[in-house]
Design an enzyme around this catalytic site. Structure first.
Site, mmCIF file in Angstrom:
data_model
loop_
_atom_site.group_PDB
_atom_site.id
_atom_site.type_symbol
_atom_site.label_atom_id
_atom_site.label_comp_id
_atom_site.label_asym_id
_atom_site.label_seq_id
_atom_site.Cartn_x
_atom_site.Cartn_y
_atom_site.Cartn_z
ATOM 1 C CB CYS A 1 -16.919 13.322 -15.826
ATOM 2 S SG CYS A 1 -18.218 12.068 -15.784
ATOM 3 C CB THR A 2 -20.434 12.989 -20.138
ATOM 4 O OG1 THR A 2 -20.451 11.797 -19.346
ATOM 5 C CG2 THR A 2 -19.587 12.786 -21.375
ATOM 6 C CG HIS A 3 -22.833 11.735 -15.834
ATOM 7 N ND1 HIS A 3 -22.253 11.127 -16.924
ATOM 8 C CD2 HIS A 3 -23.883 10.956 -15.496
ATOM 9 C CE1 HIS A 3 -22.934 10.039 -17.218
ATOM 10 N NE2 HIS A 3 -23.923 9.907 -16.363
ATOM 11 N N GLY B 1 -16.423 4.354 -16.300
ATOM 12 C CA GLY B 1 -15.450 5.033 -15.432
ATOM 13 C C GLY B 1 -14.755 4.150 -14.419
ATOM 14 C CD GLU C 1 -26.107 7.284 -15.262
ATOM 15 O OE1 GLU C 1 -26.639 6.170 -15.201
ATOM 16 O OE2 GLU C 1 -25.580 7.746 -16.284
ATOM 17 C CG ASP D 1 -21.329 9.010 -22.884
ATOM 18 O OD1 ASP D 1 -20.141 9.201 -22.541
ATOM 19 O OD2 ASP D 1 -22.248 8.886 -22.055
ATOM 20 C CB SER D 2 -20.104 4.978 -21.116
ATOM 21 O OG SER D 2 -20.336 6.175 -20.381
ATOM 22 C CB CYS E 1 -17.322 8.509 -23.109
ATOM 23 S SG CYS E 1 -16.913 7.670 -21.587
ATOM 24 C CG ASN E 2 -14.232 13.428 -20.239
ATOM 25 O OD1 ASN E 2 -13.367 14.249 -20.464
ATOM 26 N ND2 ASN E 2 -15.512 13.734 -20.244
ATOM 27 C CB THR E 3 -14.033 6.779 -19.127
ATOM 28 O OG1 THR E 3 -14.541 7.572 -18.046
ATOM 29 C CG2 THR E 3 -13.288 5.595 -18.563
HETATM 30 N N1 DGL Z 1 -19.207 9.209 -19.770
HETATM 31 C C1 DGL Z 1 -18.277 8.972 -18.695
HETATM 32 C C2 DGL Z 1 -17.146 9.991 -18.749
HETATM 33 O O1 DGL Z 1 -17.263 11.063 -19.311
HETATM 34 C C3 DGL Z 1 -18.962 9.003 -17.361
HETATM 35 C C4 DGL Z 1 -19.914 7.833 -17.127
HETATM 36 C C5 DGL Z 1 -19.210 6.507 -17.056
HETATM 37 O O2 DGL Z 1 -18.434 6.268 -16.121
HETATM 38 O O3 DGL Z 1 -19.442 5.689 -17.957
HETATM 39 O O4 DGL Z 1 -16.087 9.725 -18.236
#
Ligand code: DGL
Length: 273
Positions: free
Chosen positions: A192-194, A41, A158, A8-9, A71-73
């Site tokens: 999105c993961t968050h 993102g 965050e 993940d990012s 990570c979705n992005t």
């Molecule tokens: N992990 C990213 C996502 O799921 C969210 C955090 C980011 O923007 O890096 O898109």
């Protein structure tokens, strides 16, 4: 033999890892958070692609037979190219999977009227990955998809502002926006993961008949099914019950926030990609 790599990012993928650990006890995992370069993102296609490729190479070099891009992005901007252009050279016997396809399949399974909403980062929304994948993998069950970018939600999580008045303001605003785009949607993907960490506030502003899809559980459920269908891959995953955490940030920084996402304290190691 090697662990399942989860990339993940930053911290967000821990919400996916948490569910993987519950669904697949005994398997080994290696988590990689690119915290030094988060967030993804808001970054351009090429940057996310380059960073994600570095991360996947790193996990392949550490013997991961399977890498989950949590990570979705990164799933939206880099997964396809990694699978098609790079994997044949860097790991023809490895698999790299993302989080969009399982979420899309689940949405198609549960929607009653075919009207689905997606909340995600700007990068994921602009990539149009969700609408395209929803069309491709829903077997004609999805009639329409609306999306809403929620750029404030990652910083809210965050910075531990989850219960604040500011968080309520932005969450309500984005939910109102997506409902304005389609007031009949019956399924909402948290893309999105968050966002699962904001679920209580999201529920407050969303009509109760709308089903909210949280990815961690879905990804875990679909991965269990995938490995049953691919025993040759499953047999290459080591099973000592070990989970390691690697981060591109200082470990102390990672450890202090990771507990929020994992629900438990962890020990991390600093690495370079
Ligand atoms: N992990 C990213 C996502 O799921 C969210 C955090 C980011 O923007 O890096 O898109």
């Amino acid at each position: 033999m090697g662990p399942i790599g989860v990339f993940d990012s930053g911290y967000g993928g821990l919400t996916v890892l948490r569910e993987l650990l519950k669904a697949m006890p005994g398997y080994d995992f290696l988590y990689l958070g690119d915290n030094a370069r988060t967030p993804y993102g808001t970054r351009s296609f090429n940057v996310v692609y380059e960073y994600s490729l570095q991360a996947v190479k790193y996990l392949i070099e550490r013997n991961c037979p399977l890498v989950i891009i949590a990570c979705n992005t990164a799933s939206a901007k880099a997964l396809k190219n990694i699978q098609v252009l790079h994997l044949p050279h860097i790991g023809p016997d490895r698999r790299v999977l993302g989080v969009i396809r399982p979420s899309v399949e689940k949405a198609a399974e549960i929607t009653r009227n075919g009207q689905v909403g997606v909340l995600a980062t700007v990068g994921t929304v602009v990539s149009e990955s969700y609408p395209m994948e929803l069309q491709k993998w829903s077997g004609g069950r999805i009639i329409s998809t609306v999306q809403e970018a929620c750029p404030m939600w990652v910083p809210i999580v965050e910075n531990n502002e989850i219960g604040s008045a500011g968080a309520e303001y932005f969450i309500r605003k984005n939910i109102d926006n997506i409902l304005r785009k389609d007031s009949d949607l019956d399924t909402l993907i948290l893309g999105c993961t968050h966002y699962p960490l904001l679920i209580d506030v999201i529920k407050k502003y969303l009509p109760p008949h709308i089903t909210i899809l949280e990815q961690g559980r879905i990804v875990a459920e679909k991965l269990v099914g995938y490995l049953q269908k691919h025993p040759e891959l499953e047999q290459r995953i080591s099973r000592k019950g070990a989970t390691l955490f690697h981060t591109t940030e200082y470990p102390e920084v990672f450890e202090s926030k990771a507990a929020l996402f994992m629900g438990q304290k962890i020990k991390a190691e600093n690495v370079h990609l």
